[in-house]
Scaffold this motif. Structure first.
Motif, PDB file in Angstrom:
ATOM      1  N   TYR A   1      -7.620  -3.925   2.853  1.00 44.91           N
ATOM      2  CA  TYR A   1      -6.736  -2.766   2.740  1.00 44.91           C
ATOM      3  C   TYR A   1      -7.553  -1.494   2.982  1.00 44.91           C
ATOM      4  O   TYR A   1      -7.984  -0.813   2.045  1.00 44.91           O
ATOM      5  CB  TYR A   1      -6.069  -2.723   1.363  1.00 44.91           C
ATOM      6  N   ARG A   2      -7.752  -1.180   4.266  1.00 44.82           N
ATOM      7  CA  ARG A   2      -8.623  -0.055   4.612  1.00 44.82           C
ATOM      8  C   ARG A   2      -8.020   0.888   5.648  1.00 44.82           C
ATOM      9  O   ARG A   2      -8.731   1.752   6.162  1.00 44.82           O
ATOM     10  CB  ARG A   2      -9.957  -0.585   5.143  1.00 44.82           C
ATOM     11  N   SER A   3      -6.779   0.733   5.978  1.00 46.17           N
ATOM     12  CA  SER A   3      -6.250   1.539   7.061  1.00 46.17           C
ATOM     13  C   SER A   3      -4.728   1.617   6.982  1.00 46.17           C
ATOM     14  O   SER A   3      -4.076   0.876   6.236  1.00 46.17           O
ATOM     15  CB  SER A   3      -6.644   0.918   8.416  1.00 46.17           C
ATOM     16  N   LYS A   4      -4.186   2.505   7.800  1.00 52.12           N
ATOM     17  CA  LYS A   4      -2.742   2.594   7.984  1.00 52.12           C
ATOM     18  C   LYS A   4      -2.199   1.270   8.512  1.00 52.12           C
ATOM     19  O   LYS A   4      -1.069   0.882   8.193  1.00 52.12           O
ATOM     20  CB  LYS A   4      -2.437   3.736   8.958  1.00 52.12           C
ATOM     21  N   ILE A   5      -3.005   0.573   9.307  1.00 51.51           N
ATOM     22  CA  ILE A   5      -2.591  -0.735   9.819  1.00 51.51           C
ATOM     23  C   ILE A   5      -2.290  -1.675   8.660  1.00 51.51           C
ATOM     24  O   ILE A   5      -1.240  -2.328   8.613  1.00 51.51           O
ATOM     25  CB  ILE A   5      -3.679  -1.337  10.728  1.00 51.51           C
ATOM     26  N   ALA A   6      -3.211  -1.727   7.686  1.00 57.52           N
ATOM     27  CA  ALA A   6      -3.020  -2.593   6.526  1.00 57.52           C
ATOM     28  C   ALA A   6      -1.823  -2.153   5.699  1.00 57.52           C
ATOM     29  O   ALA A   6      -0.984  -2.966   5.299  1.00 57.52           O
ATOM     30  CB  ALA A   6      -4.290  -2.598   5.674  1.00 57.52           C
ATOM     31  N   ARG A   7      -1.734  -0.846   5.447  1.00 48.97           N
ATOM     32  CA  ARG A   7      -0.644  -0.356   4.591  1.00 48.97           C
ATOM     33  C   ARG A   7       0.723  -0.632   5.192  1.00 48.97           C
ATOM     34  O   ARG A   7       1.636  -1.127   4.528  1.00 48.97           O
ATOM     35  CB  ARG A   7      -0.803   1.147   4.348  1.00 48.97           C
ATOM     36  N   ASP A   8       0.898  -0.319   6.476  1.00 50.22           N
ATOM     37  CA  ASP A   8       2.218  -0.500   7.074  1.00 50.22           C
ATOM     38  C   ASP A   8       2.558  -1.971   7.262  1.00 50.22           C
ATOM     39  O   ASP A   8       3.739  -2.347   7.274  1.00 50.22           O
ATOM     40  CB  ASP A   8       2.294   0.256   8.392  1.00 50.22           C
ATOM     41  N   PHE A   9       1.541  -2.815   7.393  1.00 51.32           N
ATOM     42  CA  PHE A   9       1.772  -4.258   7.435  1.00 51.32           C
ATOM     43  C   PHE A   9       2.264  -4.732   6.067  1.00 51.32           C
ATOM     44  O   PHE A   9       3.222  -5.509   5.967  1.00 51.32           O
ATOM     45  CB  PHE A   9       0.482  -4.960   7.841  1.00 51.32           C
TER      46      PHE A   9
END
Length: 354
Positions: free
Chosen positions: A74-82
């Motif tokens: 959990y280190r990016s917008k990619i992780a959060r939006d996923f």
């Protein structure tokens, strides 16, 4: 005092997986329930609340509707939006239309190069598509922790055709680089030889020659400004005729590409058109967003709405544009490639509506 209590409450929610999941679902429902034109609710309100539930060393597992499983940090917008996807089991991890077009372009591919492979959000989908034909994904990711996640995701999905590589794709094979910035936002700069956090560069042409590969079918590069150098390092393949030259998907960003005189005048566009490529911007959400059933919208390079704050988007380059003459694609003009829920629908929503 109220802020301290709020933080304690968020910590309690974060400590219980069921509570956390329920809280995230309620935040997503909140996004759908309110009307706030011009406000990016995800970035300004709900996203930060979800960020408070995780830490950067936390490994999360999520499975797509296709059965593909990913583990990621959990280190990016990619992780959060996923994590915040709707539906909970989406058909992609990141960028819905980019994911779809890459799988489409991979349908007849065997040799694929991915620069900026990250944890495999796109590389795994491509590898799964080309595996039955004995295809190989050469996946370059200098970030050691994300490259480890890439290898882990290959293992989770039973894929033996991903080759994780630590080098940086560049215009030569003799430069030392280092990553500057955090995780998915990191760009590269030249480093001293032997620097602790440095890594070697390699050209696509030199690397594939060493691997005994003489035909390349697809190049994917999202490497924060190093795209031009990577493509220069692939020129022997770019120079091949239609039917033999690779299709290309690459990112352009206003921080690295000066398009003030139009996108066609940029060096990266001139490099590709000089080799006979036709260029299109790919309309997509820089997020996880359900666009299943929607056509993939492409904008010819001479008809892209480029105005707005510094931003980036993906482009597709092919030598035979007839590949897009199917019902799965729609050619559109004079709209933005950036799909944004909170911006002008005429410019920033799919032509057919959200």
């Amino acid at each position: 005092m109220a802020q301290e209590k709020a933080l304690i409450a968020l910590e309690r929610i974060a400590g219980d997986e069921a509570w956390r999941s329920a809280f995230i679902r309620e935040l997503i429902a909140f996004e759908d329930a309110i009307d706030a034109p011009g406000v990016d609710v995800r970035e300004e309100i709900t996203g930060p609340l979800v960020d408070a539930l995780f830490d950067g060393d936390q490994v999360i597992r999520k499975t797509l509707s296709t059965g593909v499983t990913f583990e990621f940090l959990y280190r990016s917008k990619i992780a959060r939006d996923f994590v915040m996807s709707t539906p909970e089991a989406p058909d992609h991890a990141w960028e819905p239309q980019t994911s779809r077009i890459l799988v489409n372009l991979a349908k007849h591919a065997k040799q694929v190069v991915v620069g900026g492979a990250y944890f495999g959000d796109h590389a795994v989908l491509i590898a799964r598509e080309i595996a039955p034909r004995g295809g190989v994904v050469h996946a370059f990711e200098p970030n050691n922790q994300q490259r480890a996640m890439l290898a882990r995701n290959a293992e989770l999905n039973g894929l033996t055709n991903i080759r994780p590589r630590p080098e940086g794709l560049w215009s030569d094979s003799s430069t030392n680089l280092k990553l500057v910035g955090y995780d998915s936002f990191a760009s590269v700069e030249v480093a001293e030889a032997g620097a602790e956090d440095g890594f070697k560069t390699v050209t696509i042409a030199d690397y594939l020659k060493a691997q005994g590969v003489d035909k390349l079918d697809l190049i994917v590069v999202d490497i924060e400004g190093a795209e031009l150098g990577a493509l220069k390092g692939a020129e022997p393949f770019l120079a091949m005729p239609a039917g033999q030259a690779p299709d290309i998907l690459f990112e352009v960003h206003r921080h690295y590409v000066d398009w003030s005189n139009g996108l066609e005048a940029t060096e990266i566009a001139r490099l590709l058109t000089g080799h006979g490529y036709h260029l299109f911007a790919l309309r997509d959400f820089n997020s996880n967003y359900d666009l299943s059933g929607k056509p993939i919208e492409l904008i010819p390079a001479d008809a892209i709405h480029l105005e707005g704050p510094p931003h980036g988007f993906n482009m597709v380059a092919v030598k035979d544009p007839k590949v897009f003459e199917t019902s799965e694609y729609k050619i559109v003009r004079d709209v933005s490639p950036k799909l944004l829920r909170h911006k002008d629908p005429k410019l920033h929503h799919p032509v057919g509506g959200l």
